[in-house]
Scaffold this motif. Structure first.
Motif, PDB file in Angstrom:
ATOM      1  N   HIS A   1      41.086   0.189 -10.961  1.00 29.14           N
ATOM      2  CA  HIS A   1      40.195   1.046 -10.173  1.00 29.14           C
ATOM      3  C   HIS A   1      38.792   0.976 -10.760  1.00 29.14           C
ATOM      4  O   HIS A   1      38.601   1.167 -11.948  1.00 29.14           O
ATOM      5  N   ARG A   2      37.822   0.711  -9.929  1.00 27.49           N
ATOM      6  CA  ARG A   2      36.437   0.604 -10.382  1.00 27.49           C
ATOM      7  C   ARG A   2      35.601   1.675  -9.696  1.00 27.49           C
ATOM      8  O   ARG A   2      35.612   1.793  -8.476  1.00 27.49           O
ATOM      9  N   THR A   3      34.883   2.450 -10.470  1.00 30.10           N
ATOM     10  CA  THR A   3      33.988   3.469  -9.916  1.00 30.10           C
ATOM     11  C   THR A   3      32.563   3.154 -10.353  1.00 30.10           C
ATOM     12  O   THR A   3      32.346   2.576 -11.408  1.00 30.10           O
ATOM     13  N   MET A   4      31.606   3.548  -9.550  1.00 28.43           N
ATOM     14  CA  MET A   4      30.208   3.310  -9.863  1.00 28.43           C
ATOM     15  C   MET A   4      29.528   4.649 -10.113  1.00 28.43           C
ATOM     16  O   MET A   4      29.692   5.585  -9.359  1.00 28.43           O
ATOM     17  N   ARG A   5      28.791   4.717 -11.176  1.00 30.77           N
ATOM     18  CA  ARG A   5      28.078   5.916 -11.582  1.00 30.77           C
ATOM     19  C   ARG A   5      26.604   5.560 -11.589  1.00 30.77           C
ATOM     20  O   ARG A   5      26.183   4.680 -12.331  1.00 30.77           O
ATOM     21  N   GLN A   6      25.802   6.223 -10.778  1.00 34.24           N
ATOM     22  CA  GLN A   6      24.389   5.885 -10.673  1.00 34.24           C
ATOM     23  C   GLN A   6      23.570   6.728 -11.631  1.00 34.24           C
ATOM     24  O   GLN A   6      23.678   7.953 -11.650  1.00 34.24           O
ATOM     25  N   LEU A   7      22.749   6.065 -12.402  1.00 32.75           N
ATOM     26  CA  LEU A   7      21.907   6.720 -13.397  1.00 32.75           C
ATOM     27  C   LEU A   7      20.550   7.107 -12.815  1.00 32.75           C
ATOM     28  O   LEU A   7      20.117   6.567 -11.804  1.00 32.75           O
ATOM     29  N   ILE A   8      19.898   8.012 -13.505  1.00 30.97           N
ATOM     30  CA  ILE A   8      18.530   8.398 -13.152  1.00 30.97           C
ATOM     31  C   ILE A   8      17.609   7.321 -13.737  1.00 30.97           C
ATOM     32  O   ILE A   8      17.601   7.112 -14.954  1.00 30.97           O
ATOM     33  N   PRO A   9      16.841   6.620 -12.900  1.00 31.73           N
ATOM     34  CA  PRO A   9      15.946   5.570 -13.409  1.00 31.73           C
ATOM     35  C   PRO A   9      14.854   6.127 -14.325  1.00 31.73           C
ATOM     36  O   PRO A   9      14.442   7.288 -14.193  1.00 31.73           O
ATOM     37  N   ALA A  10      14.371   5.299 -15.231  1.00 31.02           N
ATOM     38  CA  ALA A  10      13.391   5.711 -16.233  1.00 31.02           C
ATOM     39  C   ALA A  10      12.126   6.323 -15.613  1.00 31.02           C
ATOM     40  O   ALA A  10      11.618   7.339 -16.100  1.00 31.02           O
ATOM     41  N   ALA A  11      11.605   5.715 -14.554  1.00 24.85           N
ATOM     42  CA  ALA A  11      10.384   6.247 -13.932  1.00 24.85           C
ATOM     43  C   ALA A  11      10.618   7.639 -13.357  1.00 24.85           C
ATOM     44  O   ALA A  11       9.746   8.517 -13.436  1.00 24.85           O
ATOM     45  N   VAL A  12      11.800   7.860 -12.799  1.00 33.16           N
ATOM     46  CA  VAL A  12      12.138   9.175 -12.231  1.00 33.16           C
ATOM     47  C   VAL A  12      12.354  10.180 -13.359  1.00 33.16           C
ATOM     48  O   VAL A  12      11.950  11.346 -13.242  1.00 33.16           O
ATOM     49  N   LEU A  13      12.963   9.734 -14.462  1.00 33.26           N
ATOM     50  CA  LEU A  13      13.108  10.606 -15.640  1.00 33.26           C
ATOM     51  C   LEU A  13      11.743  11.114 -16.085  1.00 33.26           C
ATOM     52  O   LEU A  13      11.562  12.316 -16.318  1.00 33.26           O
ATOM     53  N   ALA A  14      10.797  10.198 -16.204  1.00 33.38           N
ATOM     54  CA  ALA A  14       9.467  10.548 -16.707  1.00 33.38           C
ATOM     55  C   ALA A  14       8.745  11.525 -15.785  1.00 33.38           C
ATOM     56  O   ALA A  14       8.182  12.526 -16.243  1.00 33.38           O
ATOM     57  N   VAL A  15       8.761  11.256 -14.489  1.00 29.06           N
ATOM     58  CA  VAL A  15       8.061  12.117 -13.527  1.00 29.06           C
ATOM     59  C   VAL A  15       8.712  13.501 -13.473  1.00 29.06           C
ATOM     60  O   VAL A  15       8.022  14.517 -13.414  1.00 29.06           O
ATOM     61  N   THR A  16      10.032  13.546 -13.522  1.00 29.46           N
ATOM     62  CA  THR A  16      10.742  14.820 -13.472  1.00 29.46           C
ATOM     63  C   THR A  16      10.483  15.640 -14.735  1.00 29.46           C
ATOM     64  O   THR A  16      10.276  16.858 -14.663  1.00 29.46           O
ATOM     65  N   ALA A  17      10.483  14.989 -15.888  1.00 28.27           N
ATOM     66  CA  ALA A  17      10.191  15.689 -17.140  1.00 28.27           C
ATOM     67  C   ALA A  17       8.768  16.244 -17.128  1.00 28.27           C
ATOM     68  O   ALA A  17       8.530  17.384 -17.545  1.00 28.27           O
ATOM     69  N   GLU A  18       7.837  15.451 -16.628  1.00 29.87           N
ATOM     70  CA  GLU A  18       6.441  15.883 -16.544  1.00 29.87           C
ATOM     71  C   GLU A  18       6.311  17.095 -15.620  1.00 29.87           C
ATOM     72  O   GLU A  18       5.697  18.102 -15.980  1.00 29.87           O
ATOM     73  N   LEU A  19       6.887  17.005 -14.437  1.00 25.63           N
ATOM     74  CA  LEU A  19       6.796  18.082 -13.457  1.00 25.63           C
ATOM     75  C   LEU A  19       7.427  19.364 -13.987  1.00 25.63           C
ATOM     76  O   LEU A  19       6.800  20.438 -13.961  1.00 25.63           O
ATOM     77  N   SER A  20       8.654  19.269 -14.474  1.00 28.35           N
ATOM     78  CA  SER A  20       9.349  20.474 -14.918  1.00 28.35           C
ATOM     79  C   SER A  20       8.664  21.102 -16.130  1.00 28.35           C
ATOM     80  O   SER A  20       8.599  22.332 -16.239  1.00 28.35           O
ATOM     81  N   SER A  21       8.120  20.285 -17.011  1.00 18.82           N
ATOM     82  CA  SER A  21       7.443  20.848 -18.191  1.00 18.82           C
ATOM     83  C   SER A  21       6.122  21.514 -17.825  1.00 18.82           C
ATOM     84  O   SER A  21       5.705  22.470 -18.483  1.00 18.82           O
ATOM     85  N   GLU A  22       5.463  21.041 -16.766  1.00 18.66           N
ATOM     86  CA  GLU A  22       4.216  21.673 -16.326  1.00 18.66           C
ATOM     87  C   GLU A  22       4.467  22.985 -15.597  1.00 18.66           C
ATOM     88  O   GLU A  22       3.666  23.904 -15.667  1.00 18.66           O
TER      89      GLU A  22
END
Length: 135
Positions: free
Chosen positions: A19-40
């Motif tokens: 059985h193979r499952t796929m787990r999608q990660l949060i891309p680096a650019a989205v990580l950075a923008v989300t961290a910036e937004l939430s911290s502001e």
């Protein structure tokens, strides 16, 4: 054997017998923008509450708000069964907030929202109302 750090690719494959499952990660650019937004937008206390609500794993990381948000998002990529679900819950309030384009205080929030949407689109992802990120 799974790596201790996620690969730079958007997907992670878990093999369990045949059985193979796929787990999608949060891309680096989205990580950075989300961290910036939430911290502001958040205080340390509200950042902790937001990430806990979103299902981010573990206790709040140490550091500045941006360092904390980024570390927590990286941890979600490593430890969470559904990293995009965590991301969607974090983005929900920012992307669904009713904003007035004529209000000078809301103009910056609109620009931040557009930056998040562009980062998601650049990673072939999109936000869906209700706190979901799909790709």
């Amino acid at each position: 054997m799974q790596p201790t750090r996620p690969p730079s690719a958007v997907t992670w494959l878990n093999l369990s017998g045949s059985h193979r499952t796929m787990r999608q990660l949060i891309p680096a650019a989205v990580l950075a923008v989300t961290a910036e937004l939430s911290s502001e937008r958040e205080t340390h206390a509200t950042l902790d509450s937001l990430f806990t609500y979103a299902g981010a794993p573990g206790n709040p990381p140490e550091g500045s708000k941006q360092a904390k948000a980024l570390a927590w998002l990286h941890r979600a990529n490593i430890e969470s069964a559904e990293p995009l679900q965590v991301l969607g819950r974090i983005l929900e309030g920012y992307l669904e907030e009713v904003l007035d384009p004529n209000d000078r205080w809301d103009k910056e929030k609109i620009a931040q929202r557009e930056k998040v949407v562009r980062a998601l689109a650049g990673a072939n992802l999109q936000y869906v109302k209700g706190g979901r990120v799909v790709g």
